[in-house]
Design a protein around this motif. Structure first.
Motif, short mmCIF file in Angstrom:
data_model
loop_
_atom_site.label_atom_id
_atom_site.label_comp_id
_atom_site.label_asym_id
_atom_site.label_seq_id
_atom_site.Cartn_x
_atom_site.Cartn_y
_atom_site.Cartn_z
N ALA A 80 0.84 -1.21 0.00
CA ALA A 80 0.00 0.00 0.00
C ALA A 80 0.87 1.25 0.00
N ILE A 81 1.91 1.25 0.84
CA ILE A 81 2.79 2.42 0.95
C ILE A 81 3.64 2.57 -0.31
N ALA A 82 4.20 1.46 -0.80
CA ALA A 82 5.04 1.51 -2.00
C ALA A 82 4.26 2.04 -3.20
N THR B 238 -6.64 -3.80 13.13
CA THR B 238 -5.18 -3.86 13.07
C THR B 238 -4.56 -2.50 13.36
N PHE B 239 -3.30 -2.53 13.73
CA PHE B 239 -2.46 -1.33 13.79
C PHE B 239 -1.26 -1.57 12.89
N VAL B 240 -0.86 -0.55 12.17
CA VAL B 240 0.37 -0.62 11.39
C VAL B 240 1.37 0.37 12.00
N THR B 241 2.53 -0.16 12.37
CA THR B 241 3.59 0.65 12.97
C THR B 241 4.77 0.69 12.02
N GLU C 149 -8.42 -4.67 3.84
CA GLU C 149 -8.68 -3.24 3.68
C GLU C 149 -8.20 -2.47 4.91
N ASP C 150 -8.40 -3.05 6.10
CA ASP C 150 -7.99 -2.38 7.33
C ASP C 150 -6.47 -2.16 7.35
N VAL C 151 -5.72 -3.21 6.99
CA VAL C 151 -4.26 -3.10 6.95
C VAL C 151 -3.84 -2.08 5.89
N HIS C 152 -4.45 -2.15 4.72
CA HIS C 152 -4.12 -1.25 3.61
C HIS C 152 -4.32 0.21 4.05
N GLN C 153 -5.51 0.50 4.59
CA GLN C 153 -5.83 1.89 4.98
C GLN C 153 -4.98 2.37 6.15
N ASN C 154 -4.73 1.49 7.12
CA ASN C 154 -3.92 1.89 8.27
C ASN C 154 -2.45 2.09 7.89
N ALA C 155 -1.98 1.32 6.92
CA ALA C 155 -0.60 1.51 6.43
C ALA C 155 -0.46 2.89 5.78
N LEU C 156 -1.44 3.25 4.96
CA LEU C 156 -1.41 4.57 4.32
C LEU C 156 -1.50 5.68 5.36
N ALA C 157 -2.36 5.50 6.35
CA ALA C 157 -2.50 6.51 7.41
C ALA C 157 -1.22 6.64 8.23
N ALA C 158 -0.59 5.50 8.56
CA ALA C 158 0.65 5.54 9.34
C ALA C 158 1.77 6.23 8.55
N HIS D 120 12.23 8.33 -0.81
CA HIS D 120 13.61 7.92 -0.48
C HIS D 120 13.70 7.24 0.89
N GLU D 121 12.65 7.36 1.73
CA GLU D 121 12.65 6.73 3.05
C GLU D 121 12.15 5.28 3.02
N LEU D 122 11.53 4.90 1.91
CA LEU D 122 10.86 3.59 1.86
C LEU D 122 11.79 2.43 2.21
N GLY D 123 13.00 2.43 1.66
CA GLY D 123 13.94 1.34 1.89
C GLY D 123 14.43 1.23 3.33
N MET D 124 14.38 2.33 4.08
CA MET D 124 14.87 2.31 5.46
C MET D 124 13.72 2.18 6.47
N THR D 125 12.51 2.01 5.98
CA THR D 125 11.33 1.93 6.85
C THR D 125 10.88 0.50 7.00
N GLU D 126 10.69 0.06 8.25
CA GLU D 126 10.20 -1.29 8.51
C GLU D 126 8.73 -1.24 8.94
N CYS D 127 7.96 -2.18 8.42
CA CYS D 127 6.53 -2.28 8.77
C CYS D 127 6.33 -3.35 9.84
#
Length: 195
Positions: free
Chosen positions: A23-25, A47-50, A72-81, A94-101
């Motif tokens: 979702a984030i990518a 769910t919570f996405v951290t 859908e819950d994971v998808h939407q919470n990932a975008l919100a986070a 540029h932060e995507l590669g250094m970000t852990e889900c």
């Protein structure tokens, strides 16, 4: 938990992480393969996405109650986070590669019964309980993972009250507490999930 149950939980965790990362990518314009829509992903779940970078929080948004299908819950919470956590600037490409889900799947919350703050604190299970604090319009929650930073129930509760917008020493008869548990998965648990 039997080996089969453990394997099922792990494969589901991997799928949820994949949905969050995807979702984030995709929102950042990156191509990312979609996950097969298994039947369990259409069941409602909370769910919570951290998101973390080098172990530091970079965003955390979630649902306390199941109100839509799990995928859908994971998808939407990932975008919100990633883009709408008010504590952080929106995530940049540029932060995507250094970000852990990390994805946490919550159990149904259970209302606690107690005679006062001391009694409530004595019932909490450090490392196990996620806690929801409610007082009138004030509301906050901490996932069980927060116990790692705040292992003492009194400190945990003080920070929970502060997060709700109240002072550390606040207490009133009308305070309501609920607790829940989580199953959680981190990308580091699935090295091949990283792209």
């Amino acid at each position: 938990m039997s080996r089969k149950e453990h394997e099922t939980a792990a494969s589901r965790g991997k799928a949820l992480i994949h949905i969050a990362r995807g979702a984030i990518a995709q929102a950042l314009g990156e191509a990312y393969p979609s996950v097969p829509q298994d039947e369990w992903l259409s069941e409602w779940g909370a769910t919570f996405v951290t998101l973390t970078q080098a172990g530091e929080l970079r965003g955390c948004i979630g649902s306390l109650q199941a109100h839509r299908p799990l995928a859908e819950d994971v998808h939407q919470n990932a975008l919100a986070a990633a883009f709408r956590d008010p504590r952080f600037a929106p995530l940049c490409r540029h932060e995507l590669g250094m970000t852990e889900c990390e994805v946490s799947l919550l159990s149904a919350a259970e209302r606690m019964k107690f005679s006062g703050e001391h009694d409530a604190l004595s019932q909490l299970r450090p490392g196990v309980d996620g806690v929801i604090f409610e007082y009138g319009p004030y509301r906050s929650t901490f996932l069980p993972q927060v116990w790692e930073q705040l292992p003492h129930p009194r400190h945990f509760m003080a920070h929970l009250k502060r997060k709700a917008g109240l002072h550390d020493g606040f207490w009133a008869e009308e305070v309501q507490l609920s607790r829940y548990t989580v199953n959680k998965w981190r990308e580091a648990d699935f090295p091949k999930a990283n792209h």
